[in-house]
Design a protein around this motif. Sequence first.
Motif, PDB file in Angstrom:
ATOM      1  N   GLN A 345       0.830  -1.208   0.000  1.00 36.77           N
ATOM      2  CA  GLN A 345       0.000   0.000   0.000  1.00 36.77           C
ATOM      3  C   GLN A 345       0.867   1.261   0.000  1.00 36.77           C
ATOM      4  O   GLN A 345       0.610   2.212  -0.750  1.00 36.77           O
ATOM      5  CB  GLN A 345      -0.916   0.006   1.230  1.00 36.77           C
ATOM      6  CG  GLN A 345      -2.125  -0.917   1.124  1.00 36.77           C
ATOM      7  CD  GLN A 345      -2.960  -0.889   2.381  1.00 36.77           C
ATOM      8  OE1 GLN A 345      -2.444  -0.951   3.490  1.00 36.77           O
ATOM      9  NE2 GLN A 345      -4.267  -0.791   2.225  1.00 36.77           N
ATOM     10  N   LYS A 346       1.911   1.264   0.823  1.00 38.50           N
ATOM     11  CA  LYS A 346       2.802   2.431   0.874  1.00 38.50           C
ATOM     12  C   LYS A 346       3.485   2.665  -0.466  1.00 38.50           C
ATOM     13  O   LYS A 346       3.562   3.801  -0.953  1.00 38.50           O
ATOM     14  CB  LYS A 346       3.848   2.235   1.967  1.00 38.50           C
ATOM     15  CG  LYS A 346       3.285   2.211   3.384  1.00 38.50           C
ATOM     16  CD  LYS A 346       4.395   1.965   4.401  1.00 38.50           C
ATOM     17  CE  LYS A 346       3.832   1.871   5.808  1.00 38.50           C
ATOM     18  NZ  LYS A 346       4.893   1.571   6.809  1.00 38.50           N
ATOM     19  N   ALA A 347       3.985   1.577  -1.065  1.00 37.19           N
ATOM     20  CA  ALA A 347       4.672   1.713  -2.357  1.00 37.19           C
ATOM     21  C   ALA A 347       3.724   2.240  -3.423  1.00 37.19           C
ATOM     22  O   ALA A 347       4.102   3.095  -4.244  1.00 37.19           O
ATOM     23  CB  ALA A 347       5.264   0.368  -2.774  1.00 37.19           C
ATOM     24  N   CYS A 348       2.494   1.738  -3.426  1.00 34.76           N
ATOM     25  CA  CYS A 348       1.521   2.181  -4.426  1.00 34.76           C
ATOM     26  C   CYS A 348       1.094   3.628  -4.173  1.00 34.76           C
ATOM     27  O   CYS A 348       0.833   4.372  -5.133  1.00 34.76           O
ATOM     28  CB  CYS A 348       0.300   1.264  -4.417  1.00 34.76           C
ATOM     29  SG  CYS A 348       0.640  -0.375  -5.086  1.00 34.76           S
ATOM     30  N   LEU A 349       1.019   4.028  -2.926  1.00 39.32           N
ATOM     31  CA  LEU A 349       0.695   5.423  -2.627  1.00 39.32           C
ATOM     32  C   LEU A 349       1.782   6.358  -3.147  1.00 39.32           C
ATOM     33  O   LEU A 349       1.488   7.425  -3.694  1.00 39.32           O
ATOM     34  CB  LEU A 349       0.534   5.613  -1.112  1.00 39.32           C
ATOM     35  CG  LEU A 349      -0.838   5.283  -0.519  1.00 39.32           C
ATOM     36  CD1 LEU A 349      -0.803   5.420   0.990  1.00 39.32           C
ATOM     37  CD2 LEU A 349      -1.913   6.179  -1.109  1.00 39.32           C
ATOM     38  N   VAL A 350       3.042   5.967  -2.956  1.00 35.43           N
ATOM     39  CA  VAL A 350       4.140   6.784  -3.483  1.00 35.43           C
ATOM     40  C   VAL A 350       3.985   6.974  -4.980  1.00 35.43           C
ATOM     41  O   VAL A 350       4.044   8.100  -5.500  1.00 35.43           O
ATOM     42  CB  VAL A 350       5.505   6.122  -3.162  1.00 35.43           C
ATOM     43  CG1 VAL A 350       6.625   6.838  -3.907  1.00 35.43           C
ATOM     44  CG2 VAL A 350       5.774   6.140  -1.669  1.00 35.43           C
ATOM     45  N   GLU A 351       3.757   5.873  -5.693  1.00 32.36           N
ATOM     46  CA  GLU A 351       3.647   5.949  -7.147  1.00 32.36           C
ATOM     47  C   GLU A 351       2.396   6.713  -7.564  1.00 32.36           C
ATOM     48  O   GLU A 351       2.417   7.492  -8.518  1.00 32.36           O
ATOM     49  CB  GLU A 351       3.633   4.527  -7.737  1.00 32.36           C
ATOM     50  CG  GLU A 351       3.803   4.467  -9.239  1.00 32.36           C
ATOM     51  CD  GLU A 351       5.176   4.883  -9.705  1.00 32.36           C
ATOM     52  OE1 GLU A 351       5.344   5.070 -10.931  1.00 32.36           O
ATOM     53  OE2 GLU A 351       6.084   5.032  -8.855  1.00 32.36           O
ATOM     54  N   LEU A 391       4.917  10.624   2.369  1.00 33.81           N
ATOM     55  CA  LEU A 391       4.731  12.047   2.630  1.00 33.81           C
ATOM     56  C   LEU A 391       5.678  12.921   1.795  1.00 33.81           C
ATOM     57  O   LEU A 391       5.354  14.072   1.501  1.00 33.81           O
ATOM     58  CB  LEU A 391       4.938  12.326   4.118  1.00 33.81           C
ATOM     59  CG  LEU A 391       3.839  11.742   5.030  1.00 33.81           C
ATOM     60  CD1 LEU A 391       4.290  11.710   6.476  1.00 33.81           C
ATOM     61  CD2 LEU A 391       2.549  12.533   4.893  1.00 33.81           C
ATOM     62  N   LEU A 392       6.819  12.396   1.390  1.00 29.73           N
ATOM     63  CA  LEU A 392       7.723  13.180   0.545  1.00 29.73           C
ATOM     64  C   LEU A 392       7.127  13.472  -0.831  1.00 29.73           C
ATOM     65  O   LEU A 392       7.184  14.613  -1.300  1.00 29.73           O
ATOM     66  CB  LEU A 392       9.073  12.472   0.420  1.00 29.73           C
ATOM     67  CG  LEU A 392      10.075  12.760   1.541  1.00 29.73           C
ATOM     68  CD1 LEU A 392      11.352  11.964   1.324  1.00 29.73           C
ATOM     69  CD2 LEU A 392      10.398  14.235   1.613  1.00 29.73           C
TER      70      LEU A 392
END
Length: 823
Positions: A345-351, A391-392
């Motif tokens: 989920q975190k990786a997909c949010l970044v992308e 967040l970045l």
Amino acid sequence: MYSHGSESLIKQARDIQEAELKKFYRRLAKLLQGKELGHEAMDSLQRLHLILSATKFTRTLPAELQKGLLPLLSSPVEQLQLLSSAVLRETLPLSGEELNYTQEDVLQLNSHTAALLLSQAGSRADLSSLCAQLLRSLESRQSDGPTHSLMQTLPILNTIITHSPECLTEDHLTLLSKKIVDWLRYASITQGGGASSGGFFTGPRSRQPVPTAELDGTVSGDFFTVLCVGQGFTDDQWMNVYSFSMLRHWLLTYHSVPSGSTIADAASPANRPQLSFSLSHSHSFSNDDRSEVDGSVVSMVSATSSSSRLLPPKERLREKAFQYCLRLIEQSDRKALKRTDTELQKACLVEAVCILDCVCVEDTSLVYRTFPCVKALFGRLSSDLTFARVLLPIAQFYLNHGEMAAVDCESVWKLVFGRFPAELFNSPFLAHELLRFLRLNLESLQLRVPEYTRSFPNLLKFLAWDSPAVVDDFVDLLPSLVTAETAVELLHTMLDLPCLSATLLLQLRSTCSPISEPGGRGLLSLDAFRSASLRGLFLYLLRTEAGSGDTIDRLSTLHELLAEAADWPRVVQCAQTVPVLLHIFFSAVVMIADEKLSAHLILVMLERSSLLLNIPTYIKEIHRVFSCHLLRLCKLRPSLVVDQSHELLEFAGTTANVYSKDEIYTHVVWALGEYLSVSSDSRCSVRLITSCFEALEAVLFEITSSAPPPGAACPVPRVITTLMSALAKLASRSHDLIPRVSLFLSKLRTVTRGGSVAWCTDEEDLVAIVMRGEELWSLLKTPGVAQSVLTPPPHVTTPQWHRDTNLSMPLQLRTLTSLTHTQ
């Protein structure tokens, strides 16, 4: 670089004889003709690759051997694919035997074959032709070719456009954009792989279509995304995943330039973030008759997309990418059942956020539709620092579009420049990502984010914690942190970086270990860190923002408390990087410093030369940096010597500095002798020259009339000769002082005739000192000549003819010395 064994193998590979190589070729060709390839064939292929790659010459393999290698590219054994591709990439293709793939051959392509095709492509036309065949294979139905080929084609295409983005024509771009839209938005929502409905009877007839699920286990209520799960996936679902993985690269490469730009322009790396393609609108859209929701439950994301079928391919892909990313953000709010899915989920949010930023840069009208979602996402994640990597990209979105949307970004920058470095300074991933973010957005941050320049005490924690990993980043960032307001505090902070490194270690250790370890010695510095009376010293080092004062009063106390940290590996590494960054700091500060700031920096250098953490090599390097740049500041503004004459004379008049700070002391004395003159500053008076002369005379007399203090080495010869030269220069400007310096120089010659002296144990150094004294004494016998030589006018000093060994001035000086020297 290589181990002894590796170097031996490489040498053998380079020294192999041609006859032996041909024999090896024949033996390997026979091995490759066998039905099964065992360990011997593997070892031979590895040896062949070593032979080919160990030399700078590109060889041509025998036709028989090359024909034996080509079938291995499609071998079911991946190691054989890898080895054969690596070997063929090191060779020249046979004349007329270049790799040409038909439509049937394309179905057998894999990533290793694609790498070979890229290395041996003769022209852009070859790659363009291959891309056309690959795109035609994507249009085929599953029954037209193996399932594996469909899933391999898109990654291979992505590899090709990464290396040669200009190989696609406008027709190719239109076609692939439409295909990506179909895969992103219209992938099936039932599980693949023959999912069973359960029970004892699980034969083909009992299998029913099972819908995909969300990460929290509920049935998926909308179109398929990379965050949907199931026991198996269909081909179009895999293509959905592949399409999402290359979507941002595709948009940045081809979909961001105004109409009329060429493909070559769009492919240019320099223009890629802001370029796009003008695509023909005359092509018919494939699969436009599909239902927009494809039988799924209509969500807020899907309900607004019914008009997108009327858009051109470029705009339609942008719209579908926008919907897909909003759907991912919606899915990321679900609680995943597995920990690995939480990371997904975190990786997909970044992308997803990066893609939203990309499409908003291309189409600013999407900013107003996107910001509510991104703002809500920030509000949900900002309190949890485990989402720092997400967040970045959100901060990047705010930086790019916050001004347009008139959104207050202060809370974002407080998080990025406040909590991130303060609490996650020991995270190598965050350090890399945050510093990369700063480097990529340096100009925008300087113009629009005032918190950036004030946050240097916090940002430098990354450097203090892991200097080797981030020093390159700070080489680029440091000049942007130097302003007239921050320069002095920044200099103090950089000099205290080894102390900060030790304090960060103590901060982490204080939370996980007792004050004194059982059966062992407790750390005094850890006790001090936990002491309420000394806490303020450490809190100043750990401050998150500039402006609370340039430095602290009890620096010497702090250095005593941290004395045991001087040999800690992190502290030593940090100390090694400070001199490099100080050079960069001073190079930046001279560009902005006025006379007041320059004077302040000189005072800081004089003061801090004795207030450094006790690491001998560190102190020596800092003194060397100070001496270099103090002289540089004085050369730029000679009037500084008169302005700061009191402080400079106080430093130069302290005899202890001769032994402990010889590097910086030498340059201070040189600056006093060089620039304390009317030609440099009209305010320079005879009284000032006399007071300077007396201070330096006292020091020179003291160090040449007694042995060094206990534990100190003899004065460096350069210090003595610089003192003598400075006295001679000052005397040439005030002739009343000439008898005093001449008397000292004559006594020096007399004293040294008796043999060795206590203040100089090296005979060669003593001879050089005496020779220098005789030259100065000879010059001072003719005051007019002495002044023109020791204090030449500007037109003589540039260039300095008396230092040019190709001219006669040095010879004239030596001749004058010999003539005036009395035997």
